[in-house]
Each structure stands twice: as C-alpha cells, then as structure tokens.
Design an enzyme around this catalytic site. Sequence first.
Site, PDB file in Angstrom:
ATOM      1  N   ASP A 176       0.880  -1.168   0.144  1.00 46.41           N
ATOM      2  CA  ASP A 176      -0.002  -0.017  -0.066  1.00 46.41           C
ATOM      3  C   ASP A 176       0.869   1.339   0.080  1.00 46.41           C
ATOM      4  OD1 ASP A 176      -1.746   1.972   0.447  1.00 46.41           O
ATOM      5  OD2 ASP A 176      -2.296   1.378   2.664  1.00 46.41           O
ATOM      6  N   HIS A 217      -3.595   4.472   6.750  1.00 47.57           N
ATOM      7  CA  HIS A 217      -2.470   4.229   5.960  1.00 47.57           C
ATOM      8  C   HIS A 217      -0.973   4.426   6.626  1.00 47.57           C
ATOM      9  CE1 HIS A 217      -5.275   3.080   2.695  1.00 47.57           C
ATOM     10  NE2 HIS A 217      -5.954   4.363   3.222  1.00 47.57           N
TER      11      HIS A 217
HETATM   12 ZN   LIG Z   1      -8.004   1.529  -0.168  1.00 46.77          ZN
HETATM   13 ZN   LIG Z   2      -8.891   0.733   3.196  1.00 50.22          ZN
END
Ligand SMILES: [Zn+2]
Ligand SMILES: [Zn+2]
Length: 556
Positions: free
Chosen positions: A193, A367
């Site tokens: 990510d 995140h």
């Molecule tokens: Zn996402």
């Molecule tokens: Zn997500």
Amino acid sequence: MADQKLQVIPLGGLGEFGMNCMALRYADDIIVIDCGMMFPEEELLGVDVVIPDFTYLEDHRGLVRALILTHGHEDHIGATPFLLAEMDVPVYGTEFTLALSGRRLEEHDLKSRARLNVVRPGEQLEIGPFRVEFIRVTHSIVSAVALAITTPLGVVIHTGDFKVDPTPTDNELFDLHTLAEYGKRGVLLLMSDSTNVDRSGYTESERAVRPRLEDILNRASERVIIACFSSSVHRLQQLIDLAQEFDRKVCLLGRSMTTVTEIAHSLGLLHIPDRILIRPQDLESTARGNSLVLISGTQGEPMSALSRLAVDNHKNLSIRPGDTVALSSRIIPGNEKAIYRMINHLSRRGADVIYGSMNPPVHVSGHASSEELKLILNLVRPRYFLPIHGEYRQLAKHASLAAHLRFAGLQETFVLDTGQTLEIDSAGARRGGKVPVGRVCIDSGTLDEVVEDLVIRDRRHLSEDGIVLPIVAINKLTGRSEGLPEIVSRGFISEGEGAEILHEARQVVARTLESSTAEERTDWGVMKEKIRADLRRYLTKQTSRRPLIMPVILEV
Ligand SMILES: [Zn+2]
Ligand SMILES: [Zn+2]
C-alpha cells in the site's frame, strides 16, 4: 513443477486513486484480489460510481476461480456486484468484509446466489495452484487482512491497506510475526500500500483521537454532532464509550451509519451499552446537552445526512447556535469544494465546526507512513517489489524508498500503471503485455429508486440511451433562475418526436428549482443532484430509457 509463468495483472488502483483490483494468473487459473470502486471526480458529475473495466476477466471468465477481499472499504469491495453480475465466482473474505459486501450485493439483488465464504485471519485456502493465507493487519476498518499467496514460483504478499498500529482499540494486533516468517523463508513478490508514502514517520494509533474527542465533549454544553466514516468501527466504539462517560444518548443518522453499526454490532465487533441509543425522531425531545449524534456524509456528498443537515433539510434535526459539529475524517482529494461548502453552511447556522489537522488530532489516517512501509519491506525482504494503491507519484516514491533500504535480495522494483502486467517465471520477473483497462461509469440513480432500476451505464448503454444536459441560468444577485431552463440532448430522442417530452422536461426542471429552498439553491451540488433525480424519474417514465443526465448550472 513451475514450468509456467505467473502473471500479475493490475486492473485498477495503480497510477490512480481508488478502484483497487488485481488479478493473479498462473497457467489456467486466475484469482482476483479486491474489486473496488472509485468515487467520480468533479468532471464526472452525473455518474454515481466508477468501476474498473472487467474486459480481461470477461474474456477469461472460465479461468476465474475466486475473488478475495482484503477489507470492506468501498475502494476494495464497491465493484463486487458488477463483477458478480458478469460471472459467478466464489468470494472470500473476513466475516465483516463479507457482511459489508453482502449489503451491496443485496441492493443489486445478487445476494441470494452469491457464494460468500468466510475466512478468518490465520486460515488458509487452496484455490487451484494458489494457497492463500489471511494475515491480520491494522487499518481504519476492522477485520482487514493482508494475503500471503503461495504459488508454484514462490510466495506473493499483498498487504491490502494497512498501518502498523501498536495499540489498536480492539486489541487485535497486526500479525507481524507471520509476515516476518514468510520473509525469513523467502518472498518472491511484495505488493504494498502506497497511499501515505508522502508522510514521514509513523501514522498515529487509532487511540490518538481520543483526547481530542474527549476535549470536544468536555467543552460542549449543547448538542454534539460527529461525522465519521460509518465503517470506522474503532472510531465509533471510542465515541460510544465517550458518550457513556459523558452521559449523552447516542443517535445514529444516515443510512450507512445505521446499517454498518447494525452489522458490526451483530458480529460482536461493536459494543453498544443498553439504552444508550435513541431514535432520530426522539432527538428534538432529548436535552441538547445530553445527546451525541453520529452522522454519515463526511465528504459533502449532496444527499448525505450531514449535507442535508447543513442546509437545514433534515427531517429529525436542525443545527442551532452553540452546537458543535466535528468532522472526524479526512478530506478525500477532489472533495474539497463540496466539504468546505458544507462547512460554510454549518458555520452560518451558528455551529462550532471542528475539522482539519490539529494536535491532538480529530482524525488519524488508516494508512502506513514511510517508516512503517520501511518496516514491512524489511520484514518481508522480497525479491521483487511492486508498489500498489496510489497515484504514479506515490508508487514511484515508494519504489525509491525501497531502493534506499539495504536488505539483501531485492532484485528489482516495478512501477506499473493499471493495465501493465508483470510476468514472473523461473528466469525472473519482467514487464509483460498490456491488458485492456479503463474506467466504467455507473449511473445507478438516486438511492430511493427501486433496485430493478439499477442499470449499468457503461459505454454501450451510453450510446444507446444518449445524454441529456439540463442547463439552468441562475441570477447571481437574486439567486433565481433566468427564464425557462434549456435542455440539450444527444443520442437520446429525435427533435421531432421528442419535442413534447423535452418541452415538458424543461418544466420539470423549473419546478425542481421553484420547490427548493433559497439555501439549497445556493448549493450547486445539491441542486444538480435534485435536478438529476427529478428529471430521471420523468424521462424514464416517458421513454423507458435512462440517458446520462448531467445538469449544468450557469451563474449570470
Ligand atoms: Zn483503499
Ligand atoms: Zn482501506
């Protein structure tokens, strides 16, 4: 054994924000990881959602063995109904993820025939030549996982979305041990990510919002209204706990807020004390200082509960001076205008609006920041690295971050756009061919329309049903429309036979304008949505066709 090649086929989410979708193919078996949607950008007003082009999967439908979902955010599950409408593949995910996608499938009448299979973190699946292990990660939604996919050529790790939260509110820790074990045994490819690669340091723990929320409740003497993503179960739990401490009743407003909390509660993921909830209709009779409203609509979506509240158009609640409204959420790029417009309305009504970055924070990201991304790279130590989930600049930055690490064994990093495949065989990894990809716009109409009316408005439909542009001129000084609205259409109906319908359509738009409040009329997002809904109802009834409707408002 491994005489075939492994193909990594990004169908969405690389070089663009949202609609994450990745296919893995080995010989005659394909698995799909995530199937997300993207919210339309400003220039796509008039469509509701944007999903990946599934041509590649449709062309190989006989080979698609499974759809595996990493977590329940819309940019990972939102396109699931549209894929399942095309092909009947089994879906795997954690219980909460499947409950959220099941809700979407229900809206499209696909729930009964969908094959949803619950997998718990730590469990493994065998799908053709792939063995897939679910590894628990921490993220802004509960029950998120990374995937370790053992293929005949080696192990592929897909992180899903994650941050490394050492103190998650539900105490369900990131299973770093399992990830590290895979790393120790050797990982062929890591896909990780890239959303927050621009941020230095570490992302704060979910618990970091508590002091700010506590402070808000401490200081407020009147009603407190807090908006957050309905899927942020960690956040909702903290808010409900605080409500109990501060002796406030909790009211849930907005469709997604109600249904998602119901799902989370029924799965035991959200603890709601007895008698703390009140119904929306009981809000006005509850002392303002004793209520906490949790509301959906953090992105200024025109028909959301918070947007309606902002223009005083919510049937159960009005903002009064002294109320506190907090946006415990991030501003998704592209939504700034709509959100700030909503905040302007709320402020004008006398609310104290709390939003944006501050210390302590009113919102933390889900995140990983750059230090956490480095940690994952160091633990997994892949031979090949493919940054995912981000615009090109973020993928490129994640690649250079990996290049600066000194772990042994990294042979090559690939920065790919959606559609550019990667091929791995016993000789190594290289860029492969391209597959057809793109964005497909879906115009599903307003939420109050019946489910059967949901139509996939892909390019074919667009060319069949055409486009209708209602054009409204609004006088800057008076806020009133100038003359009868104009309607321009292409490919929808011929001028001759359609003259009467188009003329009446102009009246429909005029009536929508007249029946709106002065405040609504200043909010173009709301007006466009209302015009679109009313006009669609009329045109569908008259013609049984569903053209793409894109209202244009001109200030004169
Ligand atoms: Zn996402
Ligand atoms: Zn997500």
